[in-house]
Design a protein around this motif. Structure first.
Motif, PDB file in Angstrom:
ATOM      1  N   GLY A 164       0.773  -1.235   0.000  1.00 39.79           N
ATOM      2  CA  GLY A 164       0.000   0.000   0.000  1.00 39.79           C
ATOM      3  C   GLY A 164       0.802   1.280   0.000  1.00 39.79           C
ATOM      4  N   ALA A 165       2.133   1.191  -0.083  1.00 39.37           N
ATOM      5  CA  ALA A 165       2.954   2.396  -0.035  1.00 39.37           C
ATOM      6  C   ALA A 165       3.235   2.927  -1.439  1.00 39.37           C
ATOM      7  CB  ALA A 165       4.278   2.099   0.669  1.00 39.37           C
ATOM      8  N   GLU A 166       3.483   4.230  -1.514  1.00 38.60           N
ATOM      9  CA  GLU A 166       4.001   4.822  -2.743  1.00 38.60           C
ATOM     10  C   GLU A 166       5.491   4.507  -2.800  1.00 38.60           C
ATOM     11  OE1 GLU A 166       3.902   9.082  -5.174  1.00 38.60           O
ATOM     12  OE2 GLU A 166       3.368   9.004  -3.041  1.00 38.60           O
ATOM     13  N   VAL A 167       5.968   4.062  -3.963  1.00 40.57           N
ATOM     14  CA  VAL A 167       7.328   3.538  -4.058  1.00 40.57           C
ATOM     15  C   VAL A 167       8.156   4.356  -5.046  1.00 40.57           C
ATOM     16  CG1 VAL A 167       8.735   1.550  -4.712  1.00 40.57           C
ATOM     17  CG2 VAL A 167       6.604   1.212  -3.450  1.00 40.57           C
ATOM     18  N   PHE A 168       9.384   4.694  -4.625  1.00 40.50           N
ATOM     19  CA  PHE A 168      10.346   5.391  -5.472  1.00 40.50           C
ATOM     20  C   PHE A 168      11.595   4.520  -5.568  1.00 40.50           C
ATOM     21  CE2 PHE A 168       7.603   8.424  -3.477  1.00 40.50           C
ATOM     22  CZ  PHE A 168       7.280   9.309  -4.491  1.00 40.50           C
ATOM     23  N   LEU A 169      11.862   4.003  -6.758  1.00 38.33           N
ATOM     24  CA  LEU A 169      13.041   3.180  -6.975  1.00 38.33           C
ATOM     25  C   LEU A 169      14.137   4.057  -7.569  1.00 38.33           C
ATOM     26  CD1 LEU A 169      13.143  -0.439  -8.284  1.00 38.33           C
ATOM     27  CD2 LEU A 169      14.813   1.222  -9.081  1.00 38.33           C
ATOM     28  N   LEU A 170      15.263   4.163  -6.872  1.00 41.64           N
ATOM     29  CA  LEU A 170      16.382   5.000  -7.303  1.00 41.64           C
ATOM     30  C   LEU A 170      17.460   4.126  -7.918  1.00 41.64           C
ATOM     31  CD1 LEU A 170      16.771   7.336  -4.182  1.00 41.64           C
ATOM     32  CD2 LEU A 170      15.201   7.562  -6.123  1.00 41.64           C
ATOM     33  N   TYR A 171      17.829   4.451  -9.157  1.00 40.29           N
ATOM     34  CA  TYR A 171      18.875   3.699  -9.845  1.00 40.29           C
ATOM     35  C   TYR A 171      19.872   4.681 -10.428  1.00 40.29           C
ATOM     36  CZ  TYR A 171      21.227   0.557 -13.088  1.00 40.29           C
ATOM     37  OH  TYR A 171      22.184  -0.160 -13.763  1.00 40.29           O
ATOM     38  N   ARG A 172      21.151   4.413 -10.216  1.00 44.32           N
ATOM     39  CA  ARG A 172      22.178   5.406 -10.539  1.00 44.32           C
ATOM     40  C   ARG A 172      22.536   5.484 -12.019  1.00 44.32           C
ATOM     41  NH1 ARG A 172      27.883   2.919  -8.382  1.00 44.32           N
ATOM     42  NH2 ARG A 172      27.678   0.822  -9.267  1.00 44.32           N
ATOM     43  N   ARG A 173      22.077   4.524 -12.817  1.00 42.21           N
ATOM     44  CA  ARG A 173      22.292   4.590 -14.257  1.00 42.21           C
ATOM     45  C   ARG A 173      20.940   4.769 -14.957  1.00 42.21           C
ATOM     46  NH1 ARG A 173      26.388   0.588 -12.738  1.00 42.21           N
ATOM     47  NH2 ARG A 173      28.442   1.195 -13.549  1.00 42.21           N
ATOM     48  N   THR A 174      20.888   4.470 -16.244  1.00 38.01           N
ATOM     49  CA  THR A 174      19.634   4.590 -16.994  1.00 38.01           C
ATOM     50  C   THR A 174      19.011   3.200 -17.162  1.00 38.01           C
ATOM     51  OG1 THR A 174      20.603   4.280 -19.186  1.00 38.01           O
ATOM     52  CG2 THR A 174      20.646   6.509 -18.274  1.00 38.01           C
ATOM     53  N   ARG A 175      17.822   3.173 -17.732  1.00 35.24           N
ATOM     54  CA  ARG A 175      17.159   1.881 -17.919  1.00 35.24           C
ATOM     55  C   ARG A 175      17.978   0.962 -18.825  1.00 35.24           C
ATOM     56  NH1 ARG A 175      10.845   0.393 -19.254  1.00 35.24           N
ATOM     57  NH2 ARG A 175      11.240  -1.798 -19.775  1.00 35.24           N
ATOM     58  N   GLU A 176      18.684   1.530 -19.769  1.00 36.48           N
ATOM     59  CA  GLU A 176      19.479   0.716 -20.690  1.00 36.48           C
ATOM     60  C   GLU A 176      20.498  -0.142 -19.951  1.00 36.48           C
ATOM     61  OE1 GLU A 176      22.471   1.329 -24.546  1.00 36.48           O
ATOM     62  OE2 GLU A 176      21.284   3.008 -23.764  1.00 36.48           O
ATOM     63  N   GLU A 177      21.050   0.366 -18.846  1.00 30.16           N
ATOM     64  CA  GLU A 177      22.051  -0.377 -18.077  1.00 30.16           C
ATOM     65  C   GLU A 177      21.437  -1.190 -16.940  1.00 30.16           C
ATOM     66  OE1 GLU A 177      23.801   2.915 -20.164  1.00 30.16           O
ATOM     67  OE2 GLU A 177      22.398   3.029 -18.492  1.00 30.16           O
ATOM     68  N   MET A 178      20.166  -1.084 -16.718  1.00 26.85           N
ATOM     69  CA  MET A 178      19.511  -1.712 -15.571  1.00 26.85           C
ATOM     70  C   MET A 178      19.577  -3.241 -15.705  1.00 26.85           C
ATOM     71  SD  MET A 178      15.868  -0.395 -14.120  1.00 26.85           S
ATOM     72  CE  MET A 178      15.468  -0.488 -12.382  1.00 26.85           C
ATOM     73  N   PRO A 179      20.105  -3.957 -14.702  1.00 29.63           N
ATOM     74  CA  PRO A 179      20.279  -5.408 -14.837  1.00 29.63           C
ATOM     75  C   PRO A 179      19.003  -6.225 -14.644  1.00 29.63           C
ATOM     76  CG  PRO A 179      21.150  -4.649 -12.741  1.00 29.63           C
ATOM     77  CD  PRO A 179      20.769  -3.422 -13.509  1.00 29.63           C
ATOM     78  N   ALA A 180      17.945  -5.634 -14.110  1.00 31.39           N
ATOM     79  CA  ALA A 180      16.703  -6.383 -13.898  1.00 31.39           C
ATOM     80  C   ALA A 180      16.115  -6.845 -15.225  1.00 31.39           C
ATOM     81  CB  ALA A 180      15.690  -5.515 -13.153  1.00 31.39           C
TER      82      ALA A 180
END
Length: 339
Positions: A164-180
């Motif tokens: 039920g919480a509002e979520v902010f995911l902080l990632y230090r690179r861009t989506r292109e480098e995102m490993p998920a």
């Protein structure tokens, strides 16, 4: 029931340290060949990250527990709440068993190492998912910051949205480098997870001990680093304050080498050959070799079993056969209800 690969019992006793996906996969393949297998697990239940790290919306408990039971039904001896170095020593295991497999996973979450991290309201991704997956609720408040860009960070973000919480995911690179996994990122966005790219935490701000916000540094990408991805560097003077109640650091994790004596490697990860063999009597697989997804850990357990069996019987090791491509018509899409 899983079919046996050899109806004749084998004389060599096999020990497995860790009942995660790698250890269970290895135990399964050795038991199918007729070896007596004993699995030692520190936790009260088997499954490793399949139980303690992957949320039920991704892996239903009934499916997980059913698959584990099929392995145990092969005659695998599972010993829970058994810590190596405390309840049984590594030397004792070498005395009891002809060969060992190490699949302890990576259960230690890394901290952010920023001011304000010490105190309530801050969790590592491993700790947080463990508690949430086992009905030990965490009071996340109205707004939570998740730090990281891997699958664990996405899992934590989606679990927190379900709380039920509002979520902010902080990632230090861009989506292109995102490993998920890309589809997991898309699902998180569909569930209204706010992903803030090129952003990294600098300080957790508290009032009276409680978290009130996180100070965020904006980043930009420079030349690639050793990982091959462009290195994030701070943008001078570009900071902002993000009000949150909880911070979850899902930046990475590593194996816990305490009490494992000589097994403690020179670096963070265990070193082995291409089959998982560490020395004459020890093989390894799963996250203890480096972080990866569950299917890779399962494959490594299978590969180690193939190699160990070959060694014990003087057989030549061969490359695993390449299976046919899995297309949509081979997948049971009717298991989940339509959304």
């Amino acid at each position: 029931a899983l079919p046996l690969l050899d109806a004749n019992p084998q004389p060599e006793s096999i020990g497995v340290i860790g009942a995660g996906p790698a250890g269970l996969s290895f135990a399964c393949q050795m038991a199918r060949r007729g070896y007596p297998v004993t699995v030692y697990e520190a936790a009260p239940e088997p499954g490793g990250m399949l139980r303690y790290g992957i949320p039920e919306y991704r892996l239903p408990k009934s499916v997980r527990d059913g698959e584990i039971q099929r392995i145990l039904d092969l005659g695998v001896d599972l010993r829970l709440n058994t810590r190596i170095g405390q309840d049984v020593t590594l030397a004792e295991l070498y005395t009891r068993h002809s060969r060992l497999f190490l699949g302890i996973g990576a259960q230690l979450g890394r901290s952010l190492r920023i001011p304000g991290e010490e105190g309530p309201g801050v969790w590592t991704g491993v700790e947080y998912l463990n508690r949430m997956n086992n009905a030990r609720e965490v009071a996340v408040g109205d707004r939570a910051a998740i730090i990281g860009g891997g699958n664990s960070a996405i899992n934590a973000a989606r679990v927190t949205r379900r709380a039920g919480a509002e979520v902010f995911l902080l990632y230090r690179r861009t989506r292109e480098e995102m490993p998920a996994i890309d589809t997991e990122i898309e699902d998180a966005l569909q569930e209204d997870v706010n992903i803030e790219y090129l952003a990294t935490p600098r300080e957790i701000l508290r009032e009276g001990g409680r978290i009130r916000a996180i100070r965020v540094q904006k980043m930009q990408l420079a030349r690639p680093d050793k990982s091959g991805r462009r290195r994030p560097v701070p943008v001078a003077g570009a900071e902002y304050v993000l009000p949150v109640d909880t911070v979850i650091a899902a930046i990475s994790q590593e194996p816990v080498w305490d009490n494992l004596g000589d097994l403690n490697p020179r670096g963070t990860w265990m070193e082995c050959d291409t089959t998982g063999q560490v020395d004459a009597r020890l093989w390894a697989g799963g996250d203890v070799l480096g972080l990866g997804i569950a299917s890779r850990a399962i494959a490594q357990g299978w590969q180690a079993a193939e190699a160990m069996h070959a060694q014990l019987h003087g057989l030549a090791t061969t490359a695993p056969p390449r299976g046919p491509a899995i297309t949509a018509d081979h997948i049971r899409l009717d298991y989940y209800a339509e959304h």
